[in-house]
Design a protein around this motif. Sequence first.
Motif, short mmCIF file in Angstrom:
data_model
loop_
_atom_site.label_atom_id
_atom_site.label_comp_id
_atom_site.label_asym_id
_atom_site.label_seq_id
_atom_site.Cartn_x
_atom_site.Cartn_y
_atom_site.Cartn_z
N GLY A 51 8.15 0.99 -7.39
CA GLY A 51 7.38 2.22 -7.47
C GLY A 51 7.64 3.06 -8.70
N ARG A 52 8.38 2.52 -9.66
CA ARG A 52 8.76 3.32 -10.82
C ARG A 52 7.70 3.32 -11.92
N TYR A 53 7.00 2.20 -12.08
CA TYR A 53 6.06 2.09 -13.18
C TYR A 53 4.63 1.89 -12.67
N VAL A 54 3.69 2.59 -13.30
CA VAL A 54 2.27 2.44 -13.01
C VAL A 54 1.57 2.09 -14.32
N LEU A 55 0.88 0.97 -14.32
CA LEU A 55 0.18 0.51 -15.52
C LEU A 55 -1.32 0.55 -15.27
N ASP A 56 -2.06 1.12 -16.16
CA ASP A 56 -3.51 1.24 -16.05
C ASP A 56 -4.13 0.43 -17.18
N VAL B 157 1.04 -10.92 -11.53
CA VAL B 157 2.05 -10.45 -12.48
C VAL B 157 3.37 -10.27 -11.72
N PRO B 158 4.41 -11.00 -12.07
CA PRO B 158 5.68 -10.92 -11.34
C PRO B 158 6.24 -9.50 -11.29
N GLY B 159 6.69 -9.10 -10.11
CA GLY B 159 7.34 -7.80 -9.96
C GLY B 159 6.39 -6.63 -9.79
N PHE B 160 5.09 -6.91 -9.68
CA PHE B 160 4.10 -5.83 -9.57
C PHE B 160 3.14 -6.07 -8.41
N TYR B 161 2.63 -4.95 -7.88
CA TYR B 161 1.49 -4.99 -6.98
C TYR B 161 0.26 -4.61 -7.79
N GLU B 162 -0.90 -5.10 -7.37
CA GLU B 162 -2.14 -4.65 -7.98
C GLU B 162 -2.90 -3.85 -6.94
N GLY C 265 -9.88 4.43 -6.63
CA GLY C 265 -11.23 4.75 -7.06
C GLY C 265 -11.92 3.45 -7.40
N SER C 266 -12.35 3.29 -8.62
CA SER C 266 -12.95 2.03 -9.06
C SER C 266 -12.07 1.33 -10.09
N GLN C 267 -10.84 1.83 -10.26
CA GLN C 267 -9.96 1.31 -11.30
C GLN C 267 -8.88 0.40 -10.72
N PHE C 268 -8.57 -0.67 -11.47
CA PHE C 268 -7.45 -1.51 -11.12
C PHE C 268 -6.21 -0.98 -11.80
N ILE C 269 -5.11 -0.89 -11.07
CA ILE C 269 -3.84 -0.49 -11.65
C ILE C 269 -2.76 -1.46 -11.16
N TYR C 270 -1.62 -1.41 -11.83
CA TYR C 270 -0.48 -2.24 -11.45
C TYR C 270 0.71 -1.32 -11.23
N VAL C 271 1.41 -1.52 -10.13
CA VAL C 271 2.56 -0.70 -9.78
C VAL C 271 3.75 -1.61 -9.54
N SER C 272 4.87 -1.30 -10.22
CA SER C 272 6.07 -2.11 -10.02
C SER C 272 6.53 -1.98 -8.57
N LYS C 273 7.16 -3.01 -8.07
CA LYS C 273 7.51 -3.05 -6.66
C LYS C 273 8.54 -1.99 -6.26
N ARG D 185 0.82 -1.21 0.00
CA ARG D 185 0.00 0.00 0.00
C ARG D 185 0.85 1.26 0.00
N GLU D 186 1.95 1.24 0.77
CA GLU D 186 2.82 2.42 0.83
C GLU D 186 3.51 2.67 -0.49
N VAL D 187 3.98 1.59 -1.13
CA VAL D 187 4.64 1.73 -2.43
C VAL D 187 3.67 2.28 -3.46
N VAL D 188 2.46 1.71 -3.48
CA VAL D 188 1.45 2.14 -4.45
C VAL D 188 1.04 3.58 -4.18
N GLN D 189 0.81 3.92 -2.91
CA GLN D 189 0.36 5.27 -2.58
C GLN D 189 1.39 6.31 -3.01
N GLN D 190 2.65 6.02 -2.77
CA GLN D 190 3.71 6.96 -3.13
C GLN D 190 3.80 7.14 -4.64
N ALA D 191 3.67 6.03 -5.36
CA ALA D 191 3.76 6.09 -6.82
C ALA D 191 2.57 6.85 -7.41
#
Length: 246
Positions: free
Chosen positions: A65-70, A46-51, A55-63, A22-28
């Motif tokens: 914190g560098r990449y955010v995928l929507d 997905v290896p190397g990512f958090y989901e 809001g109501s959207q799913f996103i993926y954030v690299s562990k 949660r902290e990694v995602v929130q910061q990113a």
Amino acid sequence: MRFLCTLLALAFAGTVVAATPREVVQQAVQAIAPNAKVDEAQESTVPGFYEAIVGSQFIYVSKDGRYVLDGSAFDVANKVDLTQESRAKVRRLALAKIGPDKRIVFAPKAPVATRHTVTVFTDIDCPFCRRFHQQIAQYNAKGIAVDYLFYPLSIHPGADKKAQAVWCSKDRVEAFTEAMSGKDPGTATCPNPVNELASLAQSLGINATPTILGPDGKQIPGQIAMSPDMLAAELDRQSAAATAKN
């Protein structure tokens, strides 16, 4: 200088390891959308990512914190939409908290046994919702119980008042059917779950009606759900697949 850089690198690495998903995602997320709120965050398939749900959207954030995928993540080898799997789980857990006191239920009557139950987010002024309900007897005859949750859309002014009037009637089931056939449900008011359910639908990423969800929380395509025969067959297939998986 080199020693100092090494210490800083180690300190930074320790911070990353200690950070929760949660902290990694929130910061990113805050780096690109300062006002965005992270509702959930966890390990991803997905290896190397958090989901995460923002809001109501799913996103993926690299562990790191560098990449955010929507968007949706697919397991190509197994032909599985991983995002839909995760969304279905969230929906299933959320719906489990909505008791019968907030639903309008149309269940099969004896001697027909209930074999499957679907949850339908519905709007009295939605044409396709009305078409779906016109076949309610056929769904019930095939052993399908339908749990309706009100979700009056903003594109239908006054639909929320109609939903409240149906909820506040003496016989909700009868009033619902009459309203779905075009009869004015009146203006009765009382404590009701309409706004709560609409907010729930939005938080689950539901933006249209009717949205039909199976027991596993997965959305069933309209072209299948609008046919009692096809819906029964699809629910049978899902049930068999779930049994085989377990």
